[in-house]
Scaffold this motif. Sequence first.
Motif, PDB file in Angstrom:
ATOM      1  N   THR A 155       0.852  -1.189   0.000  1.00  0.00           N
ATOM      2  CA  THR A 155       0.000   0.000   0.000  1.00  0.00           C
ATOM      3  C   THR A 155       0.885   1.235   0.000  1.00  0.00           C
ATOM      4  O   THR A 155       1.817   1.336   0.782  1.00  0.00           O
ATOM      5  N   ILE A 156       0.563   2.148  -0.901  1.00  0.00           N
ATOM      6  CA  ILE A 156       1.293   3.409  -1.007  1.00  0.00           C
ATOM      7  C   ILE A 156       0.362   4.524  -0.538  1.00  0.00           C
ATOM      8  O   ILE A 156      -0.792   4.603  -0.969  1.00  0.00           O
ATOM      9  N   ILE A 204       2.550  10.930  -9.197  1.00  0.00           N
ATOM     10  CA  ILE A 204       1.777   9.966  -9.971  1.00  0.00           C
ATOM     11  C   ILE A 204       0.595  10.733 -10.549  1.00  0.00           C
ATOM     12  O   ILE A 204      -0.123  11.420  -9.813  1.00  0.00           O
ATOM     13  N   ASN A 207      -4.858   6.028  -0.108  1.00  0.00           N
ATOM     14  CA  ASN A 207      -4.064   4.802  -0.154  1.00  0.00           C
ATOM     15  C   ASN A 207      -4.225   4.153  -1.515  1.00  0.00           C
ATOM     16  O   ASN A 207      -5.345   4.045  -2.032  1.00  0.00           O
ATOM     17  N   ILE A 208      -3.113   3.721  -2.092  1.00  0.00           N
ATOM     18  CA  ILE A 208      -3.118   2.988  -3.358  1.00  0.00           C
ATOM     19  C   ILE A 208      -2.571   1.599  -3.072  1.00  0.00           C
ATOM     20  O   ILE A 208      -1.453   1.464  -2.563  1.00  0.00           O
ATOM     21  N   ASP A 209      -3.355   0.580  -3.378  1.00  0.00           N
ATOM     22  CA  ASP A 209      -2.907  -0.796  -3.192  1.00  0.00           C
ATOM     23  C   ASP A 209      -2.354  -1.326  -4.508  1.00  0.00           C
ATOM     24  O   ASP A 209      -3.020  -1.225  -5.550  1.00  0.00           O
ATOM     25  N   ILE A 210      -1.151  -1.897  -4.442  1.00  0.00           N
ATOM     26  CA  ILE A 210      -0.518  -2.476  -5.621  1.00  0.00           C
ATOM     27  C   ILE A 210      -0.288  -3.953  -5.348  1.00  0.00           C
ATOM     28  O   ILE A 210       0.379  -4.313  -4.378  1.00  0.00           O
ATOM     29  N   VAL A 211      -0.892  -4.791  -6.186  1.00  0.00           N
ATOM     30  CA  VAL A 211      -0.713  -6.230  -6.059  1.00  0.00           C
ATOM     31  C   VAL A 211      -0.375  -6.808  -7.423  1.00  0.00           C
ATOM     32  O   VAL A 211      -0.826  -6.307  -8.455  1.00  0.00           O
ATOM     33  N   LYS A 212       0.444  -7.823  -7.418  1.00  0.00           N
ATOM     34  CA  LYS A 212       0.827  -8.488  -8.656  1.00  0.00           C
ATOM     35  C   LYS A 212      -0.309  -9.406  -9.088  1.00  0.00           C
ATOM     36  O   LYS A 212      -0.795 -10.227  -8.309  1.00  0.00           O
ATOM     37  N   ASP A 213      -0.737  -9.278 -10.328  1.00  0.00           N
ATOM     38  CA  ASP A 213      -1.806 -10.104 -10.886  1.00  0.00           C
ATOM     39  C   ASP A 213      -1.156 -11.262 -11.642  1.00  0.00           C
ATOM     40  O   ASP A 213      -0.877 -11.162 -12.836  1.00  0.00           O
ATOM     41  N   THR A 221      -0.957 -11.848 -15.685  1.00  0.00           N
ATOM     42  CA  THR A 221       0.360 -11.882 -16.330  1.00  0.00           C
ATOM     43  C   THR A 221       0.494 -13.130 -17.191  1.00  0.00           C
ATOM     44  O   THR A 221       0.960 -13.059 -18.337  1.00  0.00           O
TER      45      THR A 221
END
Length: 73
Positions: free
Chosen positions: A2-3, A27, A45-51, A55
């Motif tokens: 989370t950013i 950004i 809050n920005i959530d970044i998760v690898k998909d 992919t």
Amino acid sequence: MTIKVTLDRIENETAVLLVRPEETTKISIHISLLPEGSKEGDILNIDIVKDIQGTEQAKERVSSLLEKLKNKK
């Protein structure tokens, strides 16, 4: 991951976010991606998760297209 970001400003249809705590990295995103009611100065809050599945699907699609191109020759 989370950013945390600060909504610095909105220019036309673009929101400029500053990554906290230093607020030196920017950004830019379309305002339609902001939570409803967001305004300048808000902390978001920005959530970044690898998909992983996405992919793999993209890799398969590209691989399939490359095979089709190779077979055309």
